[in-house]
Scaffold this active site. Structure first.
Site, PDB file in Angstrom:
ATOM      1  N   LYS A  13       1.442  14.626   5.275  1.00 29.91           N
ATOM      2  CA  LYS A  13       2.094  13.482   5.943  1.00 29.91           C
ATOM      3  C   LYS A  13       2.937  12.733   4.940  1.00 29.91           C
ATOM      4  CE  LYS A  13      -0.608  10.069   3.963  1.00 29.91           C
ATOM      5  NZ  LYS A  13      -0.117   9.143   2.938  1.00 29.91           N
ATOM      6  N   ASP A 138      -6.890   7.759   6.460  1.00 28.92           N
ATOM      7  CA  ASP A 138      -5.779   8.559   6.973  1.00 28.92           C
ATOM      8  C   ASP A 138      -6.240   9.710   7.869  1.00 28.92           C
ATOM      9  OD1 ASP A 138      -4.140   6.959   5.478  1.00 28.92           O
ATOM     10  OD2 ASP A 138      -3.712   8.434   3.929  1.00 28.92           O
TER      11      ASP A 138
HETATM   12  C1  SUD Z   1      -2.684   3.594   1.411  1.00 29.79           C
HETATM   13  C2  SUD Z   1      -2.732   5.045   1.836  1.00 29.79           C
HETATM   14  C3  SUD Z   1      -1.586   5.240   2.877  1.00 29.79           C
HETATM   15  O1  SUD Z   1      -1.557   6.467   3.463  1.00 29.79           O
HETATM   16  O2  SUD Z   1      -2.510   5.790   0.659  1.00 29.79           O
HETATM   17  P1  SUD Z   1      -2.561   7.347   0.229  1.00 29.79           P
HETATM   18  O3  SUD Z   1      -3.996   7.680  -0.091  1.00 29.79           O
HETATM   19  O4  SUD Z   1      -2.038   8.161   1.376  1.00 29.79           O
HETATM   20  O5  SUD Z   1      -1.703   7.431  -0.988  1.00 29.79           O
HETATM   21  C4  SUD Z   1      -4.073   5.353   2.489  1.00 29.79           C
HETATM   22  O6  SUD Z   1      -4.255   4.591   3.655  1.00 29.79           O
HETATM   23  C5  SUD Z   1      -5.269   5.182   1.583  1.00 29.79           C
HETATM   24  O7  SUD Z   1      -6.428   5.440   2.338  1.00 29.79           O
HETATM   25  P2  SUD Z   1      -7.682   6.220   1.768  1.00 29.79           P
HETATM   26  O8  SUD Z   1      -7.219   7.569   1.259  1.00 29.79           O
HETATM   27  O9  SUD Z   1      -8.764   6.187   2.737  1.00 29.79           O
HETATM   28  O10 SUD Z   1      -8.019   5.327   0.535  1.00 29.79           O
HETATM   29  P3  SUD Z   1      -9.061   5.625  -0.607  1.00 29.79           P
HETATM   30  O11 SUD Z   1      -8.514   6.635  -1.546  1.00 29.79           O
HETATM   31  O12 SUD Z   1     -10.385   5.877  -0.006  1.00 29.79           O
HETATM   32  O13 SUD Z   1      -9.066   4.189  -1.285  1.00 29.79           O
HETATM   33  C6  SUD Z   1      -9.426   3.977  -2.590  1.00 29.79           C
HETATM   34  C7  SUD Z   1      -9.523   2.483  -2.794  1.00 29.79           C
HETATM   35  O14 SUD Z   1      -8.249   1.858  -2.562  1.00 29.79           O
HETATM   36  C8  SUD Z   1      -8.430   0.571  -1.983  1.00 29.79           C
HETATM   37  N1  SUD Z   1      -7.798   0.506  -0.650  1.00 29.79           N
HETATM   38  C9  SUD Z   1      -7.511   1.636   0.064  1.00 29.79           C
HETATM   39  C10 SUD Z   1      -6.916   1.544   1.306  1.00 29.79           C
HETATM   40  C11 SUD Z   1      -6.628   0.264   1.816  1.00 29.79           C
HETATM   41  N2  SUD Z   1      -6.063   0.114   3.017  1.00 29.79           N
HETATM   42  N3  SUD Z   1      -6.934  -0.836   1.101  1.00 29.79           N
HETATM   43  C12 SUD Z   1      -7.500  -0.731  -0.140  1.00 29.79           C
HETATM   44  O15 SUD Z   1      -7.759  -1.743  -0.776  1.00 29.79           O
HETATM   45  C13 SUD Z   1      -9.931   0.356  -1.892  1.00 29.79           C
HETATM   46  O16 SUD Z   1     -10.345  -0.278  -3.084  1.00 29.79           O
HETATM   47  C14 SUD Z   1     -10.470   1.772  -1.864  1.00 29.79           C
HETATM   48  O17 SUD Z   1     -11.788   1.854  -2.347  1.00 29.79           O
END
Ligand code: SUD
Ligand code: ADP
Length: 283
Positions: A13, A138
């Site tokens: 994505k 995601d």
């Molecule tokens: C921000 C996005 C956009 O697509 O980034 P990418 O991972 O795709 O780069 C995602 O929603 C990432 O979601 P996800 O993949 O679940 O995040 P994680 O790696 O689990 O997050 C690691 C850490 O980042 C912080 N975190 C993450 C997502 C969010 N909306 N707020 C946060 O503050 C939190 O401290 C969390 O513990």
């Protein structure tokens, strides 16, 4: 007799925009983002076993078997559905890890949909997406399989129909820690919420970009290089950088300029995930 073996795509994505509205009491950040899929991704093969064992046969550097999102997704689904069947899994991994193109989340979603099909569980999308959310923010959009405007931490999804250009995606050889970016004091956390739909033009920025570009020179270089040809954007928290082109030929032309130190790939944007197109063809 129903199928016992299945190979399914697991697409990447892009985040076409990403605004950070604020921080929730649990520390997670409230976002507004647009997800679109790429016709480019991993391929996962599943074969049913009748002894209940869940086994991923492909090794991942740095990811232990039981921490792999594929295994976690399979175990959760087995536990919550009470299914007595197991699964053998192999993956052809081409998506870079930690690049903001959602490979891990996509693998989890493909596993949930693939096993729902092979184990004949009959779970609906709402239930699969809710389970997916416990594995990563995601995962739900990959489960639902339609380009979406996402709110909350990415779980409140409204289907959207952005243009579907060809993209050149640059893959800087660094893995960006999402946690590190979200804890940076310089991160913009107060973008005003967009209340109008569809999202008006001029809102395509990614609030993570300034912080990521400051911390990672390789990402900065990729943005500068691509910026010579088209608007260069960051997906998620990076490290991947992308730009749209009106045709494959034009994206290929810029791709041909890349060197060994900065690789990339060309792929078509798609509002219906190739996973869902494949599943539809099986019905
Ligand atoms: C921000 C996005 C956009 O697509 O980034 P990418 O991972 O795709 O780069 C995602 O929603 C990432 O979601 P996800 O993949 O679940 O995040 P994680 O790696 O689990 O997050 C690691 C850490 O980042 C912080 N975190 C993450 C997502 C969010 N909306 N707020 C946060 O503050 C939190 O401290 C969390 O513990
Ligand atoms: N099946 C998987 N594919 C990719 N990464 C995985 C998987 N299972 C666990 N992970 C872990 O999740 C992290 C984030 O992976 P990924 O989803 O590819 O990146 P991003 O969230 O930046 O798009 C990886 O660095 C890896 O440690």
């Amino acid at each position: 007799m129903s199928a016992t073996r299945l190979t399914l795509p697991s697409p990447a994505k892009l985040n076409l925009m990403l605004h950070i509205l604020g921080r929730r009491p649990d520390g997670y950040h409230e976002l507004q983002t647009i997800f679109q899929f790429l016709d480019y991704g991993d391929e996962i093969t599943f074969a049913v076993r009748d002894d209940g064992v869940i086994r991923l046969h492909t090794e991942f550097a740095g990811v232990p078997h039981d921490s792999n999102l594929i295994v976690k997704a399979a175990k959760q689904l087995q536990e919550q559905s009470g299914c007595s069947l197991g699964i053998d899994i192999w993956i052809e991994k081409i998506l870079p890890m930690g690049g903001g193109i959602g490979g891990g989340s996509s693998n989890a979603a493909t596993t949930l949909l693939g096993l729902n099909h092979l184990w004949q569980l009959g779970w609906d999308m709402d239930r699969l997406a809710a389970l997916g959310l416990t594995l990563g923010a995601d995962v739900p959009v990959f489960v639902r399989g339609h380009a979406a405007f996402a709110e909350g931490v990415g779980e409140k999804l409204t289907p959207v129909e952005p243009e579907e250009p060809w993209y050149l995606v640059l893959v800087p050889q660094v893995s960006v820690s999402t946690a590190e970016i979200f804890s940076d004091p310089l991160l913009t956390r107060n973008s005003p919420p967009i209340k109008v739909r569809p999202v008006p033009k001029g809102n395509s920025r990614n609030d993570c970009l300034p912080v990521v570009a400051k911390r990672y020179p390789d990402v900065r270089n990729a943005l500068n290089l691509l910026g010579n040809f088209t608007e260069a954007k960051l997906t998620g928290t990076g490290s991947c950088v992308f730009g749209g082109f009106p045709s494959k030929a034009e994206a290929d032309k810029v791709s041909a300029l890349l060197t060994e130190t900065l690789t990339g790939f060309v792929a078509k944007g798609s509002n219906v995930s190739m996973l869902h197109r494949k599943l539809q063809s099986l019905l």
